[in-house]
Design a protein around this motif. Structure first.
Motif, PDB file in Angstrom:
ATOM      1  N   PRO A 157       0.825  -1.095   0.068  1.00 24.97           N
ATOM      2  CA  PRO A 157      -0.283   0.279   0.101  1.00 24.97           C
ATOM      3  C   PRO A 157       0.848   1.179  -0.167  1.00 24.97           C
ATOM      4  O   PRO A 157       0.545   2.042  -0.938  1.00 24.97           O
ATOM      5  N   ASP A 158       2.099   1.307   0.858  1.00 22.63           N
ATOM      6  CA  ASP A 158       2.431   2.311   1.016  1.00 22.63           C
ATOM      7  C   ASP A 158       3.251   3.004  -0.839  1.00 22.63           C
ATOM      8  O   ASP A 158       3.142   4.009  -1.220  1.00 22.63           O
ATOM      9  N   SER A 159       3.515   1.660  -0.969  1.00 20.53           N
ATOM     10  CA  SER A 159       4.529   2.106  -1.992  1.00 20.53           C
ATOM     11  C   SER A 159       3.846   2.217  -3.579  1.00 20.53           C
ATOM     12  O   SER A 159       3.579   3.120  -4.569  1.00 20.53           O
ATOM     13  N   LEU A 160       2.435   1.269  -3.494  1.00 17.34           N
ATOM     14  CA  LEU A 160       1.550   2.050  -4.584  1.00 17.34           C
ATOM     15  C   LEU A 160       0.491   3.041  -4.457  1.00 17.34           C
ATOM     16  O   LEU A 160      -0.049   3.598  -5.232  1.00 17.34           O
ATOM     17  N   ALA A 161       0.532   3.461  -3.172  1.00 18.79           N
ATOM     18  CA  ALA A 161      -0.588   4.726  -2.678  1.00 18.79           C
ATOM     19  C   ALA A 161      -0.236   5.571  -4.123  1.00 18.79           C
ATOM     20  O   ALA A 161      -1.233   5.798  -4.927  1.00 18.79           O
ATOM     21  N   PRO A 162       1.090   6.528  -4.573  1.00 16.01           N
ATOM     22  CA  PRO A 162       1.248   7.566  -5.477  1.00 16.01           C
ATOM     23  C   PRO A 162       0.205   7.441  -6.524  1.00 16.01           C
ATOM     24  O   PRO A 162      -0.537   8.014  -7.374  1.00 16.01           O
ATOM     25  N   ALA A 163       0.378   5.886  -7.202  1.00 18.86           N
ATOM     26  CA  ALA A 163      -0.778   5.058  -8.543  1.00 18.86           C
ATOM     27  C   ALA A 163      -1.652   5.580  -8.479  1.00 18.86           C
ATOM     28  O   ALA A 163      -2.552   5.801  -9.373  1.00 18.86           O
ATOM     29  N   VAL A 164      -2.342   4.973  -6.875  1.00 16.43           N
ATOM     30  CA  VAL A 164      -3.228   4.384  -6.864  1.00 16.43           C
ATOM     31  C   VAL A 164      -4.537   5.651  -6.557  1.00 16.43           C
ATOM     32  O   VAL A 164      -5.642   5.797  -7.567  1.00 16.43           O
ATOM     33  N   ASN A 165      -3.538   6.976  -6.442  1.00 22.24           N
ATOM     34  CA  ASN A 165      -4.473   7.803  -6.196  1.00 22.24           C
ATOM     35  C   ASN A 165      -4.243   8.792  -7.579  1.00 22.24           C
ATOM     36  O   ASN A 165      -5.317   9.155  -7.484  1.00 22.24           O
ATOM     37  N   TYR A 166      -3.773   8.279  -7.795  1.00 19.97           N
ATOM     38  CA  TYR A 166      -3.766   9.348  -9.538  1.00 19.97           C
ATOM     39  C   TYR A 166      -4.797   8.343 -10.599  1.00 19.97           C
ATOM     40  O   TYR A 166      -5.249   8.869 -10.975  1.00 19.97           O
ATOM     41  N   ILE A 167      -4.620   6.890 -10.139  1.00 18.52           N
ATOM     42  CA  ILE A 167      -5.927   6.354 -10.920  1.00 18.52           C
ATOM     43  C   ILE A 167      -7.112   6.649 -10.645  1.00 18.52           C
ATOM     44  O   ILE A 167      -8.185   6.502 -11.315  1.00 18.52           O
ATOM     45  N   LYS A 168      -7.338   6.821  -9.068  1.00 19.69           N
ATOM     46  CA  LYS A 168      -8.712   6.824  -9.020  1.00 19.69           C
ATOM     47  C   LYS A 168      -8.725   7.947  -8.938  1.00 19.69           C
ATOM     48  O   LYS A 168     -10.435   8.505  -9.282  1.00 19.69           O
ATOM     49  N   ASN A 169      -8.270   9.012  -9.034  1.00 17.44           N
ATOM     50  CA  ASN A 169      -8.603   9.983  -9.909  1.00 17.44           C
ATOM     51  C   ASN A 169      -8.836  10.192 -11.394  1.00 17.44           C
ATOM     52  O   ASN A 169      -9.884  11.284 -11.653  1.00 17.44           O
ATOM     53  N   ASP A 170      -7.870   9.425 -11.833  1.00 17.75           N
ATOM     54  CA  ASP A 170      -8.960   8.489 -13.243  1.00 17.75           C
ATOM     55  C   ASP A 170     -10.081   8.288 -13.315  1.00 17.75           C
ATOM     56  O   ASP A 170     -10.905   8.235 -13.825  1.00 17.75           O
ATOM     57  N   MET A 171     -10.425   7.688 -12.541  1.00 18.86           N
ATOM     58  CA  MET A 171     -11.539   7.169 -12.430  1.00 18.86           C
ATOM     59  C   MET A 171     -13.106   7.788 -12.315  1.00 18.86           C
ATOM     60  O   MET A 171     -13.637   6.907 -12.468  1.00 18.86           O
ATOM     61  N   LYS A 172     -12.106   8.637 -11.626  1.00 22.21           N
ATOM     62  CA  LYS A 172     -13.404   9.781 -10.726  1.00 22.21           C
ATOM     63  C   LYS A 172     -14.586  10.591 -11.918  1.00 22.21           C
ATOM     64  O   LYS A 172     -15.353  10.467 -12.274  1.00 22.21           O
ATOM     65  N   HIS A 173     -12.247  10.463 -12.592  1.00 24.48           N
ATOM     66  CA  HIS A 173     -13.316  11.652 -14.189  1.00 24.48           C
ATOM     67  C   HIS A 173     -13.919  10.146 -15.085  1.00 24.48           C
ATOM     68  O   HIS A 173     -15.163  10.800 -15.426  1.00 24.48           O
ATOM     69  N   LEU A 174     -13.805   9.262 -14.984  1.00 25.88           N
ATOM     70  CA  LEU A 174     -14.870   8.284 -15.830  1.00 25.88           C
ATOM     71  C   LEU A 174     -15.977   8.074 -15.857  1.00 25.88           C
ATOM     72  O   LEU A 174     -16.719   7.754 -16.656  1.00 25.88           O
ATOM     73  N   LEU A 175     -15.878   8.212 -14.288  1.00 29.72           N
ATOM     74  CA  LEU A 175     -17.415   8.376 -14.077  1.00 29.72           C
ATOM     75  C   LEU A 175     -18.191   9.743 -14.110  1.00 29.72           C
ATOM     76  O   LEU A 175     -19.555   8.819 -14.368  1.00 29.72           O
ATOM     77  N   ASP A 176     -17.549  10.274 -14.107  1.00 34.78           N
ATOM     78  CA  ASP A 176     -18.525  11.980 -14.174  1.00 34.78           C
ATOM     79  C   ASP A 176     -18.888  12.293 -15.334  1.00 34.78           C
ATOM     80  O   ASP A 176     -19.061  12.565 -16.306  1.00 34.78           O
ATOM     81  N   THR A 177     -17.973  11.611 -16.728  1.00 37.70           N
ATOM     82  CA  THR A 177     -18.154  11.711 -17.819  1.00 37.70           C
ATOM     83  C   THR A 177     -18.858   9.981 -18.167  1.00 37.70           C
ATOM     84  O   THR A 177     -19.053  10.485 -20.100  1.00 37.70           O
ATOM     85  N   PHE A 178     -19.116   9.315 -17.607  1.00 37.10           N
ATOM     86  CA  PHE A 178     -19.509   8.226 -18.591  1.00 37.10           C
ATOM     87  C   PHE A 178     -20.903   8.583 -18.660  1.00 37.10           C
ATOM     88  O   PHE A 178     -22.167   9.402 -17.562  1.00 37.10           O
ATOM     89  N   GLU A 179     -21.516   7.743 -19.962  1.00 37.10           N
ATOM     90  CA  GLU A 179     -23.454   7.785 -20.842  1.00 37.10           C
ATOM     91  C   GLU A 179     -23.082   6.132 -21.530  1.00 37.10           C
ATOM     92  O   GLU A 179     -22.625   5.588 -21.926  1.00 37.10           O
ATOM     93  N   TRP A 180     -24.534   6.390 -21.534  1.00 36.57           N
ATOM     94  CA  TRP A 180     -25.384   5.356 -22.503  1.00 36.57           C
ATOM     95  C   TRP A 180     -25.531   5.701 -23.263  1.00 36.57           C
ATOM     96  O   TRP A 180     -25.903   7.242 -23.400  1.00 36.57           O
ATOM     97  N   LYS A 181     -25.218   4.325 -24.406  1.00 37.73           N
ATOM     98  CA  LYS A 181     -25.695   5.488 -25.879  1.00 37.73           C
ATOM     99  C   LYS A 181     -26.984   5.446 -26.000  1.00 37.73           C
ATOM    100  O   LYS A 181     -27.570   6.153 -27.488  1.00 37.73           O
ATOM    101  N   ASN A 182     -27.419   4.766 -25.807  1.00 40.31           N
ATOM    102  CA  ASN A 182     -29.166   4.484 -25.851  1.00 40.31           C
ATOM    103  C   ASN A 182     -29.671   4.023 -24.910  1.00 40.31           C
ATOM    104  O   ASN A 182     -29.617   3.694 -23.668  1.00 40.31           O
TER     105      ASN A 182
END
Length: 185
Positions: free
Chosen positions: A160-185
């Motif tokens: 956890p300590d070593s991965l924390a910077p990468a996890v935080n970076y990807i967490k922000n990306d995943m939150k952006h993914l959720l914020d921009t997620f849309e269904w096409k139909n």
């Protein structure tokens, strides 16, 4: 003269005494990642979202399943899609099972529900802390036709300590993914 030499010797001996040496702890690399620029994920599936240009997308085993690869972090987000066919509760149970299988290793599991009614996007975001195989997971649904899950995995031992910077970076990306997620139909 001998007194002076003895005095200097004793003085230097007392001067050289100090604290016992302690080994320095191992240092970790300071990892800094670029500010993400987001691009839209276009496909033939029922959904679309924005993802970081720091990631690449590759196909997985089935149609509308993908990997968001972060090669410099040795990480990937596994995205799956299931059409709902009178089995909505089964999909929820399976997604939650994938999260709570980690309770043995997880020190805590933070669950955050989200909803974007105007886009018919609903779901849960899970942050697993501790030495778990997957640190971040979520599911998204419109609760009638579509169900998407995503799991973050690293190609390394869970530290956890070593991965924390990468996890935080990807967490922000995943939150952006959720914020921009849309269904096409």
């Amino acid at each position: 003269m001998i007194k002076n030499i003895i005095f200097i010797f004793v003085f230097l001996l007392l001067l050289s005494c100090g604290k016992d040496p302690i080994p320095k702890p191992y240092g970790e690399l300071r990892l800094e990642y670029p500010t993400p620029k987001y691009q839209k994920f276009e496909n033939n599936c029922a959904y679309t979202f924005e993802y970081s240009n720091f990631a690449t997308i590759s196909d997985a085993k089935k149609a509308c399943w993908f990997y968001l690869n972060y090669p410099k972090m040795k990480a990937k987000i596994f995205v799956t899609y299931y059409p709902i066919m009178n089995d909505f509760n089964d999909h929820i149970k399976e997604a939650e099972k994938m999260v709570y299988e980690h309770t043995i290793k997880a020190s805590s599991i933070d669950t955050k529900s989200f909803e974007y009614p105007e886009k018919k996007v609903y779901g849960n975001f899970y942050e697993l802390k501790g030495q778990t195989a997957s640190n971040l997971q979520f599911y998204i649904t419109d609760s009638t036709k579509h169900f998407v899950t995503a799991y973050l995995y690293f190609n390394s031992r869970p530290k956890p300590d070593s991965l924390a910077p990468a996890v935080n970076y990807i967490k922000n990306d995943m939150k952006h993914l959720l914020d921009t997620f849309e269904w096409k139909n």
